[in-house]
Scaffold this motif. Structure first.
Motif, PDB file in Angstrom:
ATOM      1  N   ILE A  34       0.842  -1.202   0.000  1.00 13.87           N
ATOM      2  CA  ILE A  34       0.000   0.000   0.000  1.00 13.87           C
ATOM      3  C   ILE A  34       0.871   1.243   0.000  1.00 13.87           C
ATOM      4  N   SER A  35       1.920   1.209   0.807  1.00 17.41           N
ATOM      5  CA  SER A  35       2.835   2.352   0.866  1.00 17.41           C
ATOM      6  C   SER A  35       3.501   2.577  -0.494  1.00 17.41           C
ATOM      7  N   GLU A  36       3.914   1.489  -1.138  1.00 15.04           N
ATOM      8  CA  GLU A  36       4.526   1.593  -2.472  1.00 15.04           C
ATOM      9  C   GLU A  36       3.528   2.171  -3.475  1.00 15.04           C
ATOM     10  N   TYR A  37       2.288   1.676  -3.439  1.00 16.00           N
ATOM     11  CA  TYR A  37       1.273   2.179  -4.363  1.00 16.00           C
ATOM     12  C   TYR A  37       0.987   3.660  -4.122  1.00 16.00           C
ATOM     13  N   LYS A  38       0.945   4.044  -2.838  1.00 18.19           N
ATOM     14  CA  LYS A  38       0.732   5.460  -2.520  1.00 18.19           C
ATOM     15  C   LYS A  38       1.881   6.301  -3.060  1.00 18.19           C
ATOM     16  N   ASP A  39       3.114   5.813  -2.884  1.00 15.46           N
ATOM     17  CA  ASP A  39       4.271   6.543  -3.405  1.00 15.46           C
ATOM     18  C   ASP A  39       4.197   6.665  -4.926  1.00 15.46           C
ATOM     19  N   ARG A  40       3.835   5.554  -5.586  1.00 14.22           N
ATOM     20  CA  ARG A  40       3.710   5.579  -7.048  1.00 14.22           C
ATOM     21  C   ARG A  40       2.628   6.557  -7.486  1.00 14.22           C
ATOM     22  N   LEU A  41       1.505   6.519  -6.766  1.00  9.17           N
ATOM     23  CA  LEU A  41       0.397   7.411  -7.087  1.00  9.17           C
ATOM     24  C   LEU A  41       0.818   8.868  -6.925  1.00  9.17           C
ATOM     25  N   LEU A  42       1.502   9.173  -5.824  1.00  9.25           N
ATOM     26  CA  LEU A  42       1.978  10.540  -5.605  1.00  9.25           C
ATOM     27  C   LEU A  42       2.939  10.968  -6.709  1.00  9.25           C
ATOM     28  N   GLN A  43       3.829  10.047  -7.096  1.00  2.86           N
ATOM     29  CA  GLN A  43       4.784  10.351  -8.163  1.00  2.86           C
ATOM     30  C   GLN A  43       4.056  10.596  -9.482  1.00  2.86           C
ATOM     31  N   ALA A  44       3.073   9.740  -9.783  1.00  2.00           N
ATOM     32  CA  ALA A  44       2.306   9.906 -11.023  1.00  2.00           C
ATOM     33  C   ALA A  44       1.535  11.222 -11.003  1.00  2.00           C
ATOM     34  N   GLU A  45       0.944  11.557  -9.853  1.00  2.00           N
ATOM     35  CA  GLU A  45       0.214  12.824  -9.744  1.00  2.00           C
ATOM     36  C   GLU A  45       1.149  14.008  -9.933  1.00  2.00           C
ATOM     37  N   LYS A  46       2.350  13.907  -9.346  1.00  2.00           N
ATOM     38  CA  LYS A  46       3.334  14.991  -9.490  1.00  2.00           C
ATOM     39  C   LYS A  46       3.742  15.143 -10.953  1.00  2.00           C
ATOM     40  N   GLU A  47       4.028  14.013 -11.621  1.00  2.00           N
ATOM     41  CA  GLU A  47       4.406  14.064 -13.035  1.00  2.00           C
ATOM     42  C   GLU A  47       3.263  14.635 -13.871  1.00  2.00           C
ATOM     43  N   HIS A  48       2.045  14.230 -13.559  1.00  2.00           N
ATOM     44  CA  HIS A  48       0.874  14.733 -14.278  1.00  2.00           C
ATOM     45  C   HIS A  48       0.743  16.246 -14.071  1.00  2.00           C
ATOM     46  N   GLN A  49       0.897  16.675 -12.829  1.00  2.00           N
ATOM     47  CA  GLN A  49       0.786  18.107 -12.523  1.00  2.00           C
ATOM     48  C   GLN A  49       1.898  18.892 -13.226  1.00  2.00           C
TER      49      GLN A  49
END
Length: 114
Positions: A34-49
C-alpha cells in the motif's frame, strides 16, 4: 485423557501462533505494498501536474504570440483602411481636376474653332 488434551492444546496453540505470525507477515506485506502504491500514485500525480503546468505555460506563450499577431494584423488592417481612404480622396481630387481640365480643354477648343 488430560495428557492428550494438553498435547492437543499445545498443538492448537502452536498452530494459532503460526497462523497469527502468517497474518502479521501478510499484514506487513500489504502495508508495504500500500505504501509503495501510494508513493507511485503521488509520483504519477506529481508528473501529471508537472506536465499540466508545462503545457499551460506553453499554451500561454502561444496565446500571447497569437495575440501579438492579431494586434499586429489589426494595426496593419487599420493602416491599410486609412491608406485606402487617402487613395479614394486623391482619386476624387484627380477626377475633379481631370473634369475641370476637360471642361477647360473643351472651352478652349470651342474658342479656337470660332
Amino acid at each position: 485423557q488430560l495428557h492428550l488434551t494438553m498435547l492437543e492444546k499445545k498443538e492448537l496453540t502452536k498452530s494459532l501462533e503460526m497462523v497469527q505470525k502468517e497474518l502479521q507477515e501478510k499484514q506487513s506485506e500489504m502495508k508495504r505494498e500500500i505504501s509503495e502504491y501510494k508513493d507511485r500514485l503521488l509520483q504519477a500525480e506529481k508528473e501529471h501536474q508537472d506536465a499540466l503546468t508545462e503545457a499551460n505555460q506553453k499554451n500561454e506563450v502561444e496565446i500571447e504570440a497569437c495575440q501579438d499577431k492579431i494586434n499586429s494584423l489589426e494595426h496593419f488592417i487599420s493602416s491599410q483602411k486609412l491608406e485606402i481612404e487617402h487613395l479614394k480622396s486623391n482619386k476624387e481630387e484627380l477626377n475633379n481636376s481631370l473634369r475641370e481640365a476637360n471642361q477647360t480643354l473643351g472651352e478652349l477648343l470651342k474658342t479656337k474653332v470660332r
